[in-house]
Every structure is written in C-alpha cells, then in structure tokens.
Design a protein around this motif. Sequence first.
Motif, mmCIF file in Angstrom:
data_model
loop_
_atom_site.group_PDB
_atom_site.id
_atom_site.type_symbol
_atom_site.label_atom_id
_atom_site.label_comp_id
_atom_site.label_asym_id
_atom_site.label_seq_id
_atom_site.Cartn_x
_atom_site.Cartn_y
_atom_site.Cartn_z
ATOM 1 N N CYS A 1 0.792 -1.171 0.149
ATOM 2 C CA CYS A 1 0.048 0.059 0.060
ATOM 3 C C CYS A 1 0.991 1.236 -0.033
ATOM 4 N N MET B 1 1.379 1.688 -4.034
ATOM 5 C CA MET B 1 0.206 2.487 -4.351
ATOM 6 C C MET B 1 0.165 3.730 -3.732
ATOM 7 N N ILE C 1 0.012 5.231 -1.101
ATOM 8 C CA ILE C 1 -1.050 5.636 -0.156
ATOM 9 C C ILE C 1 -0.305 6.180 1.181
ATOM 10 N N ILE D 1 -2.694 4.728 5.611
ATOM 11 C CA ILE D 1 -3.342 3.481 5.133
ATOM 12 C C ILE D 1 -4.269 2.931 6.332
ATOM 13 N N SER D 2 -5.330 2.639 5.696
ATOM 14 C CA SER D 2 -6.503 2.136 6.364
ATOM 15 C C SER D 2 -6.810 0.537 6.104
ATOM 16 N N LYS E 1 -9.162 -0.845 5.147
ATOM 17 C CA LYS E 1 -9.884 -0.902 3.627
ATOM 18 C C LYS E 1 -8.605 -0.825 2.557
ATOM 19 N N ASP E 2 -7.837 -0.186 2.574
ATOM 20 C CA ASP E 2 -6.762 -0.142 1.601
ATOM 21 C C ASP E 2 -6.319 -1.563 1.477
ATOM 22 N N LYS F 1 -8.406 -4.285 -0.063
ATOM 23 C CA LYS F 1 -8.383 -4.048 -1.581
ATOM 24 C C LYS F 1 -7.224 -5.000 -2.113
ATOM 25 N N SER G 1 -1.394 2.334 -8.130
ATOM 26 C CA SER G 1 -2.481 3.025 -8.026
ATOM 27 C C SER G 1 -3.227 3.226 -9.272
#
Length: 450
Positions: free
Chosen positions: A218, A222, A224, A227-228, A230-231, A234, A286
């Motif tokens: 992530c 990606m 990000i 980072i959560s 949810k990430d 995914k 991303s």
Amino acid sequence: MMSVITIQVGQCGNQIGGQLFQTLIDDVNIKQSQTLVSPFKNEEYKEEVLNRFFTYDTTSSELPKARAVMVDMEPKVIAQTCANAQKSGKWLYPEKQQFCQQKGSGNNWAHGYCVHGPVAQENVMELVQREAEKCDNVSGFLSLLSLAGGTGSGVGAFISKCVRDEFPHAFILNQVVWPYHTGEVIVQNYNAVLTLSHLYRTADALVVMENDSLHKICSQLMNIKKISFKDINKVICHQLASFLQPAPLEKFPDFTIQNTLGEIMDHMVSHPDYKLLTVKNIPHMSEKSIEFSTFQWHGLLKHLRQMLIAGASMEEGIDWQIQVGTETPRGSTSHYRSLANLLILRGKEVNTADTSAFTDPNIYTPWMPTGGTLLQGRQPRSFYQYEKSAVLLSNSRSTIGPLNTMIGKAWNMFSSRAYVHQYTKHGLAEEDFVDSFVTLEQVISNYSKL
C-alpha cells in the motif's frame, strides 16, 4: 458451472468478503474497450464469474446476489457490509444468510471455539446448506477470517471443522490474515497458533497473507499516505481475484480446463503435509498510474520469478543476489524451494509470453514429478484495467519464517503460562495448546526439508 460458496467470519472476514465481491463485480464491469477481447468473449467471461460467485437470474432485472454466508458475534460489521453492497447498486448479499449475536468473543480464541462456535453451529450450518442447495455444482468453500481476533479465529476454526464434517468431499480453501508483528492484540500469537493448527487439520489449503507485507504494498507501490484496513483489504482481494477469476489452465499439451477451486487445490496441494500457499502478483499500482504505464511480459515475469525464489512479497526491493542452485555454507539452498506453483497471465499478447523460467527443476523440490510442479493459464481478457498482469500462487518454503517467529512468541508466553487462565476458563485445556504447538512445529519441519 462450478460454484464457490464464501463463508465470511468475524470483522476481518466480513470486510474482506464485502471487498472481494466488489472487486469481482468491478472487474466484470470494466469498459468493453479495456477488456481486450470481443464482446462475445467478454460476455462469456462475465457469465462465468456471475455463476461462480453469485446467484442471478438472466430473465429478471434483480441484482446478482453473492453466494455467501456471513457470521459474526456482533451485528455492526455485517450490517455495514450489507449496506455497502446495496449502495454499490451492482450486487447484493442474499437475505437471511447472516448469523450474528449481540456479544463478541473478546479476542479470546477459546471463547469463540468452545462457547460461541457450538451455540452457532446449527444455525450457521443451516445457512451453509441453504446456500449449497442453490448451486448446481459446488466447487468448494472459500473461508475468510483473521488469525488474531476471537470470533474470526475461534468461531472460524470451529465452522471450518463443521463444514468439513458436513461436506467431506468438498474443497475448503481458507484465506487467513497474519497479524502485524507489532500486534494489535496482546494474545494474537496464541490465537494464531490455535487457529492455524486447527485449520491445518480441516482445510485443503490455507492462503496466507501478512498484514506487514500488505502494508508495504500500500505505501510503496500504491503510494497511499494514510493506510486504512480498507486499503489493505483491497490489496488482499485483488490478489485473491487474480487467481480465482476464470482462466483456462493448460493441464496437458493441447488440453485446457477451467481454474475451478478443485483443480487449483488438486495441483497446489499434492501432499497433505504441505498446505500453506502464498500469492504474488505483478504489477501493483494506483489507478492513476495505470494509464501512464506500459509493461513487457519479459520484464514482468523476470521480476515475478525473482520474487518467488527470494520470497519477496512485491516487485520493489527484491534481493537479486539470490539465485537458483546457490548453496549456503551448510549445504542447504538459499532460495525458497517450491512444491508446486500456479502461474496465470492475463491481458494483451498472453500467448507470446515465455514462461519457461518457471519450469526450471532447480526451483522445485527434487521428489516432485516434473509434470506436477507448474500449472499455467493464459487469459486474453484483461484483469481490472491492467493491460498485462500475472499472478503466482505458490506452495513454497517462504511461509515458515513468519510462522517460526509467531510460534516463538507464543511459546515464550505459554512457558510462563501468561494469559492461559483466560483460555482454560472457557473449556480449553493446556494440552490443546501443546497439541497446537506440536502440529505447527511439524509443519515447519516438513517445509524446512523442501
């Protein structure tokens, strides 16, 4: 049509399940121009996905409904996951296929396995049976759960055992999420040891994913910043979908089969002592970067092969010094030897890609017959907006590092009997802990000899 029933347990399992179905549907609904195949071929692909993971009626305007059973000891996450599905406007969860109570398992595996599990058994198995009756042909069960918590791990392990008893000939694939090393829960290593050892006895295979590695993907690939979960979910679902979405597999020369759960398990787990699988896929980026990137098969596959032998979870920061066949001073191999691999390529010019580097016998343990080591598939239809993408499902030695660390931490706590009373008060005996340690030590010993 071979259908897969998904069993989502606990907060982590339900959130991953919701994201997985969303990923499958999003992939099906990409623009026709991005699919790289004819409208007829794309329609065939779409139908295969919907039949495999959803129930839907072509004659009605109803949305596809996920073939899923949702289980949690608290209602909040299930309600939220169902609401998110409805909000998407593309799919739904079936009504009355949820089981929840008002009180969680408090991060205690024994509370989930010994208390909540038996109470929920009859109701949950009725839901599973009902979902199975909607299928013309059940390919198997995909069970999603976390290792660290109480409900996902304890109740999840108990339900897997019940599914195995009820469907002795069905394939069960468990996807488990390895907790962060720094830890979210003080007793997470106990929970993980108990869960893994029990799943090892009931499941056909376990796809293991580590939160630490997913977190790196992530942040580094990606881009990000905050980072959560949810990430992270995914990324997990992208990896799962990349080998679960339809693709023809070359079983023998000039003979292809579909990548049903049964065919995947049959190839990947040729011996019941070796059930731990990892997923590596490439590229990962991303959505903004995809449109500005072009890839060549040669480059993608070169990176993917190095990820395999160096045990890397992503294409950045791979150790290129590790080579197949190099030995350590003690005489063991420095690369991560495999038992079996499944390689699926998707997208443009798949038939021109040279995958011979993955057939190198030095990658595999010497006692595996040549025909049983690599199974590969090529799907001209693109996956999730990527013009070219590859996924490698691998049964190799790379899982034993994190497993060893986790067992070590759990054993340190157990040897001083820390928190053990919180488990024994719910009916778990100290011998159960010892049995779990023995089971996993044997797993490590087996993989070390590959």
